[in-house]
Motif scaffolding. Structure first.
Motif, short mmCIF file in Angstrom:
data_model
loop_
_atom_site.label_atom_id
_atom_site.label_comp_id
_atom_site.label_asym_id
_atom_site.label_seq_id
_atom_site.Cartn_x
_atom_site.Cartn_y
_atom_site.Cartn_z
N SER A 147 8.15 11.68 2.32
CA SER A 147 6.81 12.16 1.97
C SER A 147 5.93 11.04 1.40
CB SER A 147 6.89 13.31 0.97
OG SER A 147 7.49 12.88 -0.24
N VAL A 148 6.47 9.83 1.30
CA VAL A 148 5.70 8.66 0.86
C VAL A 148 5.93 7.53 1.85
CG1 VAL A 148 5.42 6.91 -0.93
CG2 VAL A 148 5.76 9.30 -1.59
N TRP A 149 4.82 6.95 2.33
CA TRP A 149 4.87 5.82 3.27
C TRP A 149 4.33 4.59 2.58
CZ3 TRP A 149 1.08 2.73 5.77
CH2 TRP A 149 1.50 2.04 6.91
N THR A 150 5.06 3.49 2.68
CA THR A 150 4.60 2.25 2.06
C THR A 150 4.49 1.15 3.11
OG1 THR A 150 6.83 1.50 1.47
CG2 THR A 150 5.65 2.85 -0.14
N PHE A 151 3.50 0.28 2.91
CA PHE A 151 3.27 -0.84 3.81
C PHE A 151 3.15 -2.11 2.98
CE2 PHE A 151 0.29 -3.82 5.76
CZ PHE A 151 0.86 -4.01 7.01
N ALA A 152 4.06 -3.06 3.22
CA ALA A 152 4.03 -4.34 2.52
C ALA A 152 3.52 -5.40 3.50
CB ALA A 152 5.42 -4.72 2.03
N PRO A 153 2.33 -5.97 3.28
CA PRO A 153 1.78 -6.93 4.23
C PRO A 153 2.53 -8.26 4.21
CG PRO A 153 0.41 -6.84 2.27
CD PRO A 153 1.47 -5.77 2.11
N ASP A 154 2.59 -8.91 5.37
CA ASP A 154 3.21 -10.24 5.42
C ASP A 154 2.32 -11.30 4.78
OD1 ASP A 154 5.32 -9.11 6.75
OD2 ASP A 154 4.72 -9.79 8.75
N VAL A 155 1.02 -11.08 4.83
CA VAL A 155 0.03 -12.00 4.24
C VAL A 155 -0.78 -11.22 3.22
CG1 VAL A 155 -1.92 -13.53 4.73
CG2 VAL A 155 -0.05 -13.33 6.38
N ALA A 156 -1.21 -11.90 2.17
CA ALA A 156 -1.94 -11.23 1.09
C ALA A 156 -3.18 -10.50 1.62
CB ALA A 156 -2.35 -12.25 0.03
N TRP A 157 -3.48 -9.38 0.98
CA TRP A 157 -4.66 -8.61 1.33
C TRP A 157 -5.93 -9.46 1.15
CZ3 TRP A 157 -3.83 -3.98 3.51
CH2 TRP A 157 -2.67 -3.28 3.19
N ARG A 158 -6.93 -9.18 2.00
CA ARG A 158 -8.23 -9.83 1.87
C ARG A 158 -9.28 -8.79 1.52
NH1 ARG A 158 -8.34 -13.75 7.26
NH2 ARG A 158 -6.49 -15.01 6.72
N VAL A 159 -10.34 -9.23 0.89
CA VAL A 159 -11.43 -8.31 0.58
C VAL A 159 -12.03 -7.80 1.88
CG1 VAL A 159 -13.72 -8.10 -0.45
CG2 VAL A 159 -11.96 -9.46 -1.59
N GLY A 160 -12.25 -6.49 1.95
CA GLY A 160 -12.87 -5.94 3.14
C GLY A 160 -12.38 -4.55 3.49
N LEU A 170 0.86 -1.17 0.00
CA LEU A 170 0.00 0.00 0.00
C LEU A 170 0.90 1.23 0.00
CD1 LEU A 170 -2.81 1.40 0.45
CD2 LEU A 170 -2.28 1.31 2.89
N VAL A 171 0.66 2.12 -0.94
CA VAL A 171 1.47 3.34 -1.05
C VAL A 171 0.61 4.53 -0.63
CG1 VAL A 171 2.76 4.85 -2.61
CG2 VAL A 171 2.85 2.36 -2.90
N VAL A 172 1.11 5.29 0.34
CA VAL A 172 0.40 6.46 0.85
C VAL A 172 1.25 7.69 0.55
CG1 VAL A 172 -0.63 7.59 2.86
CG2 VAL A 172 -0.62 5.07 2.69
N VAL A 173 0.73 8.56 -0.30
CA VAL A 173 1.41 9.81 -0.62
C VAL A 173 0.94 10.85 0.40
CG1 VAL A 173 1.82 11.59 -2.35
CG2 VAL A 173 1.50 9.20 -3.06
N LEU A 174 1.85 11.27 1.27
CA LEU A 174 1.52 12.21 2.32
C LEU A 174 1.45 13.62 1.76
CD1 LEU A 174 4.04 10.72 4.92
CD2 LEU A 174 1.63 10.10 4.60
N ASP A 175 0.96 14.55 2.56
CA ASP A 175 0.86 15.94 2.10
C ASP A 175 2.16 16.71 2.32
OD1 ASP A 175 0.50 15.79 4.86
OD2 ASP A 175 -0.73 17.60 4.93
#
Length: 260
Positions: free
Chosen positions: A194-207, A157-162
């Motif tokens: 100015s950019v924060w990224t989050f790489a999950p250990d387990v695949a994303w789930r719907v929700g 997940l890539v979050v572009v901060l302000d």
């Protein structure tokens, strides 16, 4: 008893000076802020070394203008070290950063917009910056932009901060699932923090998910979520309040390559 030979004061001083270990030459890995520009009200600088550094480091650090003029007494005389002893955070003197205080009135501001400055260790430049205007806005989650991710994917997940946040605050942001449980993963800051990224250990789930920002998250000028470093005695900053940015993960899209 054989008398111990007496050593003269000059000879003793020479022996002690020769036996004293010379300061180590630490290897600098990263300096924060990492971008090429800092605000005129910059509050802190962090230096990551390859290994632990012996002895006091702050007396070996100086701040200079590009014209070769050293900035006098820019730092608070306190070394803030990370638990592993490799990251040193130094504070620019708050009394000269914040307006209306005696230190600023007497010595002037440390940085001025338009200046070119460099940080030096043992007299050798280790980081250069251009000084931009003051930053009194602070982080605002309503201006953050989240790039979409899909279920069954490990895509970060890539979050572009302000704007840039403090380089030591990457862990002040986290992801929670629909049950409020923290999602395990790896975080990093990029693009000048100015950019924060989050790489999950387990695949994303719907929700449904939430990006949770701790209320003590700060930018390089010390502005927090919902509060500013530049506050007066008559209107002090309120308590730190966490912020939540909801987002959803949709189903994985079919490529359609095998459809008839």
């Amino acid at each position: 008893m054989k008398p111990r030979p007496c050593i003269g004061a000059a000879a003793l001083a020479l022996v002690l000076s020769c036996s004293r270990a010379a300061p180590s030459n630490p290897q600098v890995v990263l300096i924060l802020p990492s971008s090429g520009e800092v605000p005129a009200n910059l509050l802190r600088i962090s230096i990551r070394f390859a290994t632990q550094v012996e002895g006091a480091v702050l007396p070996r650090i100086s701040l200079w203008r590009a014209q070769g003029r050293e900035i006098q007494q820019p730092f608070l005389k306190q070394e803030l070290w990370s638990p592993d002893g490799k990251v040193l955070t130094i504070m620019l003197h708050p009394g000269r950063v914040k307006s209306g205080l005696n230190a600023r009135d007497a010595m002037g501001p440390i940085l001025l917009a338009g200046d070119d400055i460099f940080l030096a260790l043992d007299g050798h430049p280790i980081k250069r910056w251009r000084v931009g205007p003051k930053d009194d806005a602070g982080p605002n989650t309503s201006n953050w932009k989240l790039q979409s991710v899909q279920a069954e994917s490990l895509r970060p997940l890539v979050v572009v901060l302000d704007g840039p946040i403090d380089g030591q605050d990457a862990d002040y942001l986290a992801i929670a699932d629909a049950s409020g449980r923290r999602v395990a993963g790896r975080v990093r800051l990029a693009a000048g923090e100015s950019v924060w990224t989050f790489a999950p250990d387990v695949a994303w789930r719907v929700g449904a998910y939430e990006l949770v920002a701790r209320g003590t998250l700060e930018d390089p000028a010390g502005n927090r979520l919902g509060s500013r470093f530049e506050t007066s005695i008559d209107s002090p900053a309120g308590p730190a309040i966490d912020a939540v940015v909801p987002f959803a993960v949709g189903p994985r899209r079919s490529s359609g390559l095998f459809k008839r």
